[in-house]
Design an enzyme around this catalytic site. Sequence first.
Site, PDB file in Angstrom:
ATOM      1  N   GLU A 465       0.837  -1.205   0.000  1.00  0.00           N
ATOM      2  CA  GLU A 465       0.000   0.000   0.000  1.00  0.00           C
ATOM      3  C   GLU A 465       0.869   1.252   0.000  1.00  0.00           C
ATOM      4  OE1 GLU A 465      -2.899  -0.368  -0.855  1.00  0.00           O
ATOM      5  OE2 GLU A 465      -3.105  -2.501  -0.413  1.00  0.00           O
ATOM      6  N   HIS A 468       1.772   2.202  -3.502  1.00  0.00           N
ATOM      7  CA  HIS A 468       0.708   3.008  -4.126  1.00  0.00           C
ATOM      8  C   HIS A 468       0.802   4.458  -3.629  1.00  0.00           C
ATOM      9  CE1 HIS A 468      -1.521  -0.105  -6.158  1.00  0.00           C
ATOM     10  NE2 HIS A 468      -1.824  -0.759  -5.059  1.00  0.00           N
TER      11      HIS A 468
HETATM   12 ZN    ZN Z   1      -2.566  -2.756  -4.791  1.00  0.00          ZN
END
Ligand code: ZN
Length: 674
Positions: A465, A468
């Site tokens: 995450e 991202h």
């Molecule tokens: Zn992802």
Amino acid sequence: MTNPYLAEWTTEFNLPPFADLKDEDVKPAVEAALSDGRAAIKAIADNPEAPTFANTIEALEKADATLSKVLGAFYGMAGADTNDTRDALMREFSPMLSAYSSEITANAALFQRIETLWQERENLDLTDEQQRVLMLTRRSFVRSGAKLEGADKDRMAEIKSRLATLGTQFSQNLLADEREWFMELSEDDLEGLPQFVVDAARSAGEEKGAKGPVVTLSRSLITPFLQFSPRRDLREKAFRAWAARGENGNANDNREIAREILELREERARLLGYENFAAYKLETEMAKTPEHVRDLLMRVWAPAKEAAERDAAILSKMMAEDGVNGDLAPWDWRYYSGKRRKAEHDLDEAELKPYLQLDRMIEAAFTCANRLFGLEFEPLDVTTYHPDARAWNVTRNGKHMAVFIGDYFARGSKRSGAWCTAMRSQQKLEGDIRPIVLNVCNFAKPSKGEAALLSYDDARTLFHEFGHALHQMLSDVTYDSISGTSVARDFVELPSQLYEHWLEVPEVLEEFATHAVTGAPMPRDMLERLLAAQTYDQGFATVEYVSSALVDLEFHDGPAPKDPMKAQAEILAKIGMPKAITMRHATPHFAHIFSGDGYSSGYYSYMWSEVMDADAFEAFEETSPFDPVMAKRLEDNILSKGGSEDAEALYTAFRGRMPGVEALLKGRGLVAAE
Ligand SMILES: [Zn+2]
């Protein structure tokens, strides 16, 4: 008094004033924002001046500024911390928002201006980024039905609105099924469970108001329970409940919803002139066609299935030696696989866990970002939307880059899974706007006074995450619509999956995997065993995943199935799904493809991205994991670029060529490394 959602946010970094944002203000704010948006769209469409990039495309980029502001804050919060009011608001908003976006793309005068610019694009003296935004804007209008007329046009609007409603219903049913079920455990039932599972079960019991510990359907509790509980009967009961989410014949049943969604998607694709939904959906992806996707998946399927079958034979033998009669079942796999892993790699999750402290892993993710990209993270003393969510000011050379919010603990009000979202995206059209980025996870919350501990999978999720988040925080484009993670679906997992590789860099674990009680670093041999174990059980993981991806593809590549459950069974039979493994996401709880359009006909994209991340990390391994030249190439060509260029061009600019499937098979241990 001005609605706090609409007021100018004078807080530090213009963060949403979370403490002032009340649920009763959301709807009036959304209504006001929609009416602002409508006025702006009307002004663009009715503008008597000839269309220019500025008075049409840039004006469109700006039209929804208020709406993005309100929805960014509201949906960011509601996904992580919902309640009945917020659930009801989301149900109410989805058809309103879908109607609004249909209204825009159905505006003939507006589309005519875009079409005129498109025809004249060679003479407009546009930058590359502007050309790209023009192409994407026009394409999204066409794909939404801007060229449709009469009855077809009305039908398209109906379909879109119905799909939005069904998608929301699907997620809410799933969450309700996950929230309702729990299994009480007696003290005897805790036998064999490591302390962290016992603690998680007790704390879940408290949250459910049960008398004692319970198992819930939260992935962070049920997965270790299935792995550690020696009680086959309890594993079976828990697994069956887990597998039956959305398929219980109660008010939360998702099967009919899935059928209707598939039917409407096909109708939508045909109205737009595509043969089926997959052809429509893949047009905008890096993969481009269903054939390319099937080809990739089948190249991975065969070696994965072979590996899984070899493993199943070993696990079956272990089970027989345990005196258990019958075939290896899906509720046995994790348990025997965990035992085998301990025997072969002597890697005990419970022994490992004290070394993986949440706070140290956050620090590790930050430090890697500092060494690669020069980012610095300073805790921010602000009130967020929930006491468990923490905020940091992200800077580089003293310049503010982003606000990062990490919300890591599971709770009943949070939807399951882990995700990254931006409450505000980076852009430069309306000033130097820096993003507010959220990472939301579902890690088990520790008892008071204890350190939060992660499994290695949790730690990997944290890095994923955060990858991202970097894509958002390092974004450096002019237009909001192509900012950060606004890229092709099969490209968006590249930065996240690539970042997971830094967790596997030995010097990172050496520094940050320290024991929660003694503070001692992870012993060298444990670290080596941990890294060696990473290719362990990849046959199982790959089969779980690829079967889901294939079902998703076949559901959308051809006529919509009349009975998706039957079609699912046929697809699995055709590819020879091993008996002891189930799809990672069966149809009634396959939220990726039914909660919205995001991953429909696109679940393959994790693997597509993995082909690239394996290949991309090899570029670092050829020199050093923190090679500054390579890090700069990654930022310049991928992380800062958002969707400003075609994904294939971005990757090729970074790596000098396109990747093949070999690095992935090697990385998963499905073929021997040379
Ligand atoms: Zn992802």
